[in-house]
Design a protein around this motif. Structure first.
Motif, PDB file in Angstrom:
ATOM      1  N   ALA A  30       0.831  -1.208   0.000  1.00 32.14           N
ATOM      2  CA  ALA A  30       0.000   0.000   0.000  1.00 32.14           C
ATOM      3  C   ALA A  30       0.863   1.256   0.000  1.00 32.14           C
ATOM      4  CB  ALA A  30      -0.935  -0.011   1.207  1.00 32.14           C
ATOM      5  N   ALA A  31       1.931   1.255   0.804  1.00 36.02           N
ATOM      6  CA  ALA A  31       2.819   2.421   0.846  1.00 36.02           C
ATOM      7  C   ALA A  31       3.519   2.610  -0.501  1.00 36.02           C
ATOM      8  CB  ALA A  31       3.845   2.263   1.964  1.00 36.02           C
ATOM      9  N   GLY A  32       3.984   1.523  -1.094  1.00 41.54           N
ATOM     10  CA  GLY A  32       4.634   1.611  -2.405  1.00 41.54           C
ATOM     11  C   GLY A  32       3.690   2.101  -3.488  1.00 41.54           C
ATOM     12  N   ALA A  33       2.461   1.619  -3.454  1.00 34.95           N
ATOM     13  CA  ALA A  33       1.474   2.069  -4.434  1.00 34.95           C
ATOM     14  C   ALA A  33       1.169   3.553  -4.259  1.00 34.95           C
ATOM     15  CB  ALA A  33       0.192   1.249  -4.305  1.00 34.95           C
ATOM     16  N   GLY A  34       1.108   3.997  -3.013  1.00 33.82           N
ATOM     17  CA  GLY A  34       0.858   5.418  -2.762  1.00 33.82           C
ATOM     18  C   GLY A  34       1.981   6.295  -3.284  1.00 33.82           C
TER      19      GLY A  34
ATOM     20  N   LEU B  39       4.081   5.490  -5.731  1.00 29.31           N
ATOM     21  CA  LEU B  39       4.044   5.449  -7.195  1.00 29.31           C
ATOM     22  C   LEU B  39       2.904   6.300  -7.751  1.00 29.31           C
ATOM     23  CD1 LEU B  39       4.889   1.734  -8.027  1.00 29.31           C
ATOM     24  CD2 LEU B  39       6.321   3.750  -8.328  1.00 29.31           C
ATOM     25  N   ALA B  40       1.795   6.374  -7.013  1.00 24.81           N
ATOM     26  CA  ALA B  40       0.677   7.202  -7.462  1.00 24.81           C
ATOM     27  C   ALA B  40       1.059   8.680  -7.480  1.00 24.81           C
ATOM     28  CB  ALA B  40      -0.538   6.981  -6.567  1.00 24.81           C
ATOM     29  N   LEU B  41       1.984   9.042  -6.606  1.00 23.77           N
ATOM     30  CA  LEU B  41       2.465  10.424  -6.595  1.00 23.77           C
ATOM     31  C   LEU B  41       3.476  10.678  -7.707  1.00 23.77           C
ATOM     32  CD1 LEU B  41       3.024  10.897  -2.752  1.00 23.77           C
ATOM     33  CD2 LEU B  41       1.162  11.830  -4.141  1.00 23.77           C
ATOM     34  N   GLY B  42       3.934   9.615  -8.345  1.00 18.75           N
ATOM     35  CA  GLY B  42       4.868   9.742  -9.465  1.00 18.75           C
ATOM     36  C   GLY B  42       6.314   9.878  -9.036  1.00 18.75           C
ATOM     37  N   TRP B  43       6.627   9.507  -7.798  1.00 16.56           N
ATOM     38  CA  TRP B  43       7.971   9.644  -7.280  1.00 16.56           C
ATOM     39  C   TRP B  43       8.593   8.265  -7.084  1.00 16.56           C
ATOM     40  CZ3 TRP B  43       9.796  10.829  -1.761  1.00 16.56           C
ATOM     41  CH2 TRP B  43      11.110  11.278  -1.791  1.00 16.56           C
ATOM     42  N   VAL B  44       9.173   7.717  -8.150  1.00 21.13           N
ATOM     43  CA  VAL B  44       9.722   6.364  -8.130  1.00 21.13           C
ATOM     44  C   VAL B  44      10.887   6.268  -7.145  1.00 21.13           C
ATOM     45  CG1 VAL B  44      10.808   4.569  -9.522  1.00 21.13           C
ATOM     46  CG2 VAL B  44       8.971   5.952 -10.487  1.00 21.13           C
ATOM     47  N   GLY B  45      11.707   7.316  -7.048  1.00 22.29           N
ATOM     48  CA  GLY B  45      12.832   7.306  -6.121  1.00 22.29           C
ATOM     49  C   GLY B  45      12.411   7.245  -4.661  1.00 22.29           C
TER      50      GLY B  45
ATOM     51  N   LEU C  71      13.730   5.472  -0.655  1.00 23.66           N
ATOM     52  CA  LEU C  71      13.741   6.233   0.586  1.00 23.66           C
ATOM     53  C   LEU C  71      12.837   5.581   1.626  1.00 23.66           C
ATOM     54  CD1 LEU C  71      14.688   8.781   2.070  1.00 23.66           C
ATOM     55  CD2 LEU C  71      12.707   9.942   1.110  1.00 23.66           C
ATOM     56  N   LEU C  72      11.670   5.140   1.208  1.00 20.26           N
ATOM     57  CA  LEU C  72      10.756   4.448   2.115  1.00 20.26           C
ATOM     58  C   LEU C  72      11.392   3.160   2.636  1.00 20.26           C
ATOM     59  CD1 LEU C  72       7.922   4.117   3.421  1.00 20.26           C
ATOM     60  CD2 LEU C  72       7.285   2.850   1.371  1.00 20.26           C
ATOM     61  N   ALA C  73      12.037   2.410   1.770  1.00 23.85           N
ATOM     62  CA  ALA C  73      12.680   1.164   2.190  1.00 23.85           C
ATOM     63  C   ALA C  73      13.783   1.443   3.207  1.00 23.85           C
ATOM     64  CB  ALA C  73      13.248   0.436   0.977  1.00 23.85           C
ATOM     65  N   GLY C  74      14.566   2.478   2.975  1.00 22.90           N
ATOM     66  CA  GLY C  74      15.616   2.836   3.922  1.00 22.90           C
ATOM     67  C   GLY C  74      15.060   3.255   5.268  1.00 22.90           C
TER      68      GLY C  74
END
Length: 53
Positions: A17-21, A23-29, A33-36
């Motif tokens: 869900a966090a990853g989809a959110g 990506l929905a914002l268009g910020w692939v990078g 950052l979220l994973a870190g």
């Protein structure tokens, strides 16, 4: 289903869900950052638990 498996499924769902959110914002990078941030949070929680034992 064991508690460990249920916890893993919860983590997978929250991560997806966090990853989809992001990506929905268009910020692939932002995924990196979220994973870190999640890894750092896990490390801090583990260190806190280790000092309480």
């Amino acid at each position: 289903m064991s508690l460990n498996t249920s916890t893993m499924y919860l983590g997978f769902s929250l991560g997806s869900a966090a990853g989809a959110g992001i990506l929905a914002l268009g910020w692939v990078g932002g995924i990196g950052l979220l994973a870190g941030c999640c890894a750092l949070l896990g490390l801090l929680l583990e260190r806190r638990n280790a000092t309480q034992r």
